[in-house]
Design a protein around this motif. Structure first.
Motif, PDB file in Angstrom:
ATOM      1  N   SER A 120       0.881  -1.171   0.000  1.00 27.47           N
ATOM      2  CA  SER A 120       0.000   0.000   0.000  1.00 27.47           C
ATOM      3  C   SER A 120       0.914   1.214   0.000  1.00 27.47           C
ATOM      4  O   SER A 120       1.620   1.466   0.982  1.00 27.47           O
ATOM      5  CB  SER A 120      -0.899   0.001   1.238  1.00 27.47           C
ATOM      6  N   THR A 121       0.915   1.939  -1.112  1.00 30.66           N
ATOM      7  CA  THR A 121       1.901   2.997  -1.306  1.00 30.66           C
ATOM      8  C   THR A 121       1.236   4.312  -1.670  1.00 30.66           C
ATOM      9  O   THR A 121       0.480   4.379  -2.650  1.00 30.66           O
ATOM     10  CB  THR A 121       2.881   2.605  -2.431  1.00 30.66           C
ATOM     11  N   PRO A 122       1.482   5.374  -0.912  1.00 29.83           N
ATOM     12  CA  PRO A 122       0.882   6.666  -1.242  1.00 29.83           C
ATOM     13  C   PRO A 122       1.357   7.181  -2.590  1.00 29.83           C
ATOM     14  O   PRO A 122       2.529   7.028  -2.946  1.00 29.83           O
ATOM     15  CB  PRO A 122       1.341   7.583  -0.105  1.00 29.83           C
ATOM     16  N   LEU A 123       0.456   7.786  -3.343  1.00 26.85           N
ATOM     17  CA  LEU A 123       0.796   8.349  -4.639  1.00 26.85           C
ATOM     18  C   LEU A 123       1.548   9.670  -4.469  1.00 26.85           C
ATOM     19  O   LEU A 123       1.423  10.333  -3.435  1.00 26.85           O
ATOM     20  CB  LEU A 123      -0.467   8.579  -5.460  1.00 26.85           C
ATOM     21  N   VAL A 124       2.309  10.025  -5.479  1.00 28.14           N
ATOM     22  CA  VAL A 124       3.047  11.297  -5.475  1.00 28.14           C
ATOM     23  C   VAL A 124       2.478  12.180  -6.581  1.00 28.14           C
ATOM     24  O   VAL A 124       2.337  11.741  -7.728  1.00 28.14           O
ATOM     25  CB  VAL A 124       4.552  11.069  -5.720  1.00 28.14           C
ATOM     26  N   MET A 125       2.141  13.417  -6.225  1.00 28.25           N
ATOM     27  CA  MET A 125       1.686  14.378  -7.222  1.00 28.25           C
ATOM     28  C   MET A 125       2.903  14.998  -7.881  1.00 28.25           C
ATOM     29  O   MET A 125       3.749  15.600  -7.209  1.00 28.25           O
ATOM     30  CB  MET A 125       0.835  15.471  -6.571  1.00 28.25           C
ATOM     31  N   VAL A 126       3.007  14.827  -9.204  1.00 26.86           N
ATOM     32  CA  VAL A 126       4.158  15.338  -9.936  1.00 26.86           C
ATOM     33  C   VAL A 126       3.695  16.243 -11.080  1.00 26.86           C
ATOM     34  O   VAL A 126       2.585  16.102 -11.595  1.00 26.86           O
ATOM     35  CB  VAL A 126       5.028  14.195 -10.505  1.00 26.86           C
ATOM     36  N   ALA A 221       0.725  11.992  -1.351  1.00 28.94           N
ATOM     37  CA  ALA A 221      -0.659  11.846  -0.906  1.00 28.94           C
ATOM     38  C   ALA A 221      -0.749  10.780   0.183  1.00 28.94           C
ATOM     39  O   ALA A 221      -1.453   9.770   0.059  1.00 28.94           O
ATOM     40  CB  ALA A 221      -1.563  11.480  -2.089  1.00 28.94           C
ATOM     41  N   GLY A 222      -0.020  11.016   1.257  1.00 29.88           N
ATOM     42  CA  GLY A 222       0.006  10.063   2.365  1.00 29.88           C
ATOM     43  C   GLY A 222       0.000  10.771   3.703  1.00 29.88           C
ATOM     44  O   GLY A 222       0.100  12.004   3.782  1.00 29.88           O
ATOM     45  N   ALA A 223      -0.080   9.979   4.766  1.00 29.15           N
ATOM     46  CA  ALA A 223      -0.128  10.543   6.117  1.00 29.15           C
ATOM     47  C   ALA A 223       1.245  11.014   6.582  1.00 29.15           C
ATOM     48  O   ALA A 223       1.346  11.815   7.509  1.00 29.15           O
ATOM     49  CB  ALA A 223      -0.681   9.503   7.087  1.00 29.15           C
ATOM     50  N   ARG A 224       2.303  10.516   5.944  1.00 28.96           N
ATOM     51  CA  ARG A 224       3.664  10.892   6.343  1.00 28.96           C
ATOM     52  C   ARG A 224       4.580  10.850   5.126  1.00 28.96           C
ATOM     53  O   ARG A 224       4.235  10.272   4.100  1.00 28.96           O
ATOM     54  CB  ARG A 224       4.191   9.943   7.426  1.00 28.96           C
ATOM     55  N   ARG A 225       5.742  11.439   5.247  1.00 27.11           N
ATOM     56  CA  ARG A 225       6.723  11.401   4.168  1.00 27.11           C
ATOM     57  C   ARG A 225       7.220   9.970   3.962  1.00 27.11           C
ATOM     58  O   ARG A 225       7.102   9.130   4.848  1.00 27.11           O
ATOM     59  CB  ARG A 225       7.888  12.331   4.473  1.00 27.11           C
ATOM     60  N   ILE A 226       7.780   9.728   2.785  1.00 32.74           N
ATOM     61  CA  ILE A 226       8.211   8.371   2.461  1.00 32.74           C
ATOM     62  C   ILE A 226       9.726   8.317   2.309  1.00 32.74           C
ATOM     63  O   ILE A 226      10.354   9.280   1.863  1.00 32.74           O
ATOM     64  CB  ILE A 226       7.519   7.867   1.181  1.00 32.74           C
ATOM     65  N   PRO A 227      10.350   7.197   2.710  1.00 36.78           N
ATOM     66  CA  PRO A 227      11.821   7.102   2.712  1.00 36.78           C
ATOM     67  C   PRO A 227      12.464   7.320   1.347  1.00 36.78           C
ATOM     68  O   PRO A 227      13.564   7.876   1.270  1.00 36.78           O
ATOM     69  CB  PRO A 227      12.062   5.666   3.202  1.00 36.78           C
ATOM     70  N   ILE A 228      11.801   6.931   0.281  1.00 39.46           N
ATOM     71  CA  ILE A 228      12.395   7.064  -1.048  1.00 39.46           C
ATOM     72  C   ILE A 228      12.467   8.520  -1.506  1.00 39.46           C
ATOM     73  O   ILE A 228      13.316   8.891  -2.306  1.00 39.46           O
ATOM     74  CB  ILE A 228      11.610   6.208  -2.080  1.00 39.46           C
ATOM     75  N   LEU A 229      11.587   9.371  -0.943  1.00 34.02           N
ATOM     76  CA  LEU A 229      11.565  10.801  -1.287  1.00 34.02           C
ATOM     77  C   LEU A 229      11.401  11.620   0.007  1.00 34.02           C
ATOM     78  O   LEU A 229      10.405  12.323   0.197  1.00 34.02           O
ATOM     79  CB  LEU A 229      10.413  11.103  -2.248  1.00 34.02           C
ATOM     80  N   PRO A 230      12.369  11.547   0.908  1.00 35.55           N
ATOM     81  CA  PRO A 230      12.219  12.188   2.224  1.00 35.55           C
ATOM     82  C   PRO A 230      12.094  13.705   2.171  1.00 35.55           C
ATOM     83  O   PRO A 230      11.555  14.328   3.093  1.00 35.55           O
ATOM     84  CB  PRO A 230      13.497  11.770   2.963  1.00 35.55           C
ATOM     85  N   GLU A 231      12.589  14.297   1.083  1.00 30.49           N
ATOM     86  CA  GLU A 231      12.546  15.758   0.964  1.00 30.49           C
ATOM     87  C   GLU A 231      11.201  16.274   0.469  1.00 30.49           C
ATOM     88  O   GLU A 231      10.933  17.492   0.528  1.00 30.49           O
ATOM     89  CB  GLU A 231      13.654  16.231   0.007  1.00 30.49           C
ATOM     90  N   VAL A 232      10.341  15.390  -0.004  1.00 24.19           N
ATOM     91  CA  VAL A 232       9.044  15.806  -0.554  1.00 24.19           C
ATOM     92  C   VAL A 232       7.996  15.831   0.554  1.00 24.19           C
ATOM     93  O   VAL A 232       7.764  14.811   1.211  1.00 24.19           O
ATOM     94  CB  VAL A 232       8.586  14.853  -1.679  1.00 24.19           C
ATOM     95  N   PRO A 233       7.345  16.964   0.790  1.00 25.35           N
ATOM     96  CA  PRO A 233       6.350  17.037   1.858  1.00 25.35           C
ATOM     97  C   PRO A 233       5.076  16.277   1.489  1.00 25.35           C
ATOM     98  O   PRO A 233       4.826  15.992   0.313  1.00 25.35           O
ATOM     99  CB  PRO A 233       6.066  18.539   1.968  1.00 25.35           C
ATOM    100  N   THR A 234       4.306  15.938   2.498  1.00 24.35           N
ATOM    101  CA  THR A 234       2.977  15.415   2.207  1.00 24.35           C
ATOM    102  C   THR A 234       2.125  16.572   1.685  1.00 24.35           C
ATOM    103  O   THR A 234       2.445  17.747   1.911  1.00 24.35           O
ATOM    104  CB  THR A 234       2.314  14.830   3.460  1.00 24.35           C
ATOM    105  N   LEU A 235       1.047  16.236   0.997  1.00 23.44           N
ATOM    106  CA  LEU A 235       0.159  17.292   0.511  1.00 23.44           C
ATOM    107  C   LEU A 235      -0.449  18.067   1.681  1.00 23.44           C
ATOM    108  O   LEU A 235      -0.702  19.271   1.573  1.00 23.44           O
ATOM    109  CB  LEU A 235      -0.940  16.700  -0.366  1.00 23.44           C
ATOM    110  N   ALA A 236      -0.654  17.392   2.813  1.00 18.42           N
ATOM    111  CA  ALA A 236      -1.165  18.083   3.999  1.00 18.42           C
ATOM    112  C   ALA A 236      -0.151  19.110   4.492  1.00 18.42           C
ATOM    113  O   ALA A 236      -0.508  20.250   4.830  1.00 18.42           O
ATOM    114  CB  ALA A 236      -1.487  17.080   5.100  1.00 18.42           C
ATOM    115  N   GLU A 237       1.126  18.736   4.529  1.00 17.41           N
ATOM    116  CA  GLU A 237       2.180  19.677   4.926  1.00 17.41           C
ATOM    117  C   GLU A 237       2.265  20.840   3.942  1.00 17.41           C
ATOM    118  O   GLU A 237       2.541  21.977   4.341  1.00 17.41           O
ATOM    119  CB  GLU A 237       3.536  18.970   4.966  1.00 17.41           C
ATOM    120  N   ALA A 238       2.015  20.537   2.672  1.00 19.71           N
ATOM    121  CA  ALA A 238       2.126  21.560   1.629  1.00 19.71           C
ATOM    122  C   ALA A 238       0.940  22.515   1.611  1.00 19.71           C
ATOM    123  O   ALA A 238       0.989  23.541   0.928  1.00 19.71           O
ATOM    124  CB  ALA A 238       2.264  20.890   0.266  1.00 19.71           C
ATOM    125  N   GLY A 239      -0.123  22.176   2.351  1.00 21.07           N
ATOM    126  CA  GLY A 239      -1.268  23.078   2.426  1.00 21.07           C
ATOM    127  C   GLY A 239      -2.580  22.501   1.939  1.00 21.07           C
ATOM    128  O   GLY A 239      -3.571  23.225   1.815  1.00 21.07           O
TER     129      GLY A 239
END
Length: 320
Positions: A120-126, A221-239
């Protein structure tokens, strides 16, 4: 039938099913993959096959059957013999497709029985770099001021990528136009070429392109950041709160498959995923590993259907 005869029949049935499991598999096991070659789910399915082949002493092959929002592959799997030699690698789009159609041929938890949740993997908005945005807030400003510039790719009606895009539109008051594709991962070439502005994809698919600067990550698009992209914020963190969507996948078998075979499949797959090397590689690629029981997976599917069913209803999405 007397009680004694009934008990004897049940006992014989259990012994027969147990014998099937002990002799299973007796030939090549195929995993029907409803996504295209090279997609995130296809990549993961192929990572399982060497381990399963070793444990089974039989060949294990992946057969791609993309299309129909994953329904084409599901239909073939549901019509296969319930003997454990045909597995179906379902993804979230299969459960969403069940909401939209009345076709009972291949419903999850009914015509296709869960074995175990794989990931179960959160999607990334790119976004494509040509948009000139680097954050969700910059994207939001562009979407409000120049909506004609923006599009988002989806896997078609009822796909998780469509529903996340639609949900974001509704939450943020946007009118970003959807560009549907026929299969999971089919949008990547057009996204890389700038023919479509944004997409929601699995981390394993986009991480290398984000690092090379060919794509820009706007949020996870997840509840927390992911190890493969630790520098990318969650959408919630981004606003953008409450914009969570995971692309999950798991193994299923046709209804009627003996329970001992399902239990053996679950145990073997879980053991493969728990192996330190496999686990480390999966986590490094952005996967969150499952391994649940058949019953736990069935319950999870029900919760996902309820969650996204509300979006489908609110957006008045209809099957094509």
């Amino acid at each position: 039938m007397s009680l004694k005869q009934l008990c004897l029949a049940v006992s014989c049935g259990l012994l027969l099913h147990t014998a099937w499991a002990q002799n299973y598999p007796s030939k090549t096991v195929r995993i029907i993959e409803p996504a295209g070659p090279g997609s995130a789910v296809d990549v993961f399915a192929r990572k399982l096959t060497p381990g399963l082949a070793d444990k089974f002493g039989q060949s294990v092959v992946v057969e791609n059957r993309p299309g129909g929002n994953s329904a084409i592959g599901a239909r073939e799997a549901a019509r296969s013999a319930p003997d454990g030699h045909t597995l179906f690698h379902a993804n979230i789009n299969n459960s969403l497709n069940d909401i939209l159609t009345n076709d009972a041929c291949c419903r999850l938890n009914e015509a296709l029985v869960p074995v175990t949740l794989l990931t179960s993997t959160p999607l990334v908005m790119v976004a494509h770099p040509s948009l000139g945005v680097k954050t969700w807030k910059e994207y939001l400003a562009l979407a409000k001021n120049q909506p004609q510039l923006l599009t988002f790719a989806s896997g078609g009606t009822g796909s998780i990528t469509q529903l996340l895009g639609v949900k974001i539109n509704m939450m943020a008051g946007l009118t970003v136009r959807e560009i549907p594709y026929k299969a999971i991962g089919a949008e990547l070439p057009d996204l890389m070429a700038g023919h479509v502005a944004t997409a929601y994809l699995a981390p394993v698919v986009v991480a290398q392109h984000i690092r090379s600067g060919k794509l820009v990550a706007l949020g996870v698009a997840g509840a927390r950041r992911i190890p493969i992209l630790p520098e990318v914020p969650t959408l919630a963190e981004a606003g953008l709160p409450d914009a969570e969507a995971s692309g999950w996948n798991g193994l299923f078998v046709p209804a009627g498959t003996p329970k001992p075979i399902i239990q053996r499949l679950q145990a073997e797959v879980s053991a493969i995923m728990e192996a330190p090397a496999f686990k480390a590689e999966a986590l490094s690629l952005g996967y969150e590993l499952g391994g649940s029981s058949s019953e736990e997976f069935a319950s999870y599917i029900k919760s996902e259907v309820a969650k996204w069913g509300r979006v489908i209803k609110d957006a008045k999405i209809k099957a094509e």
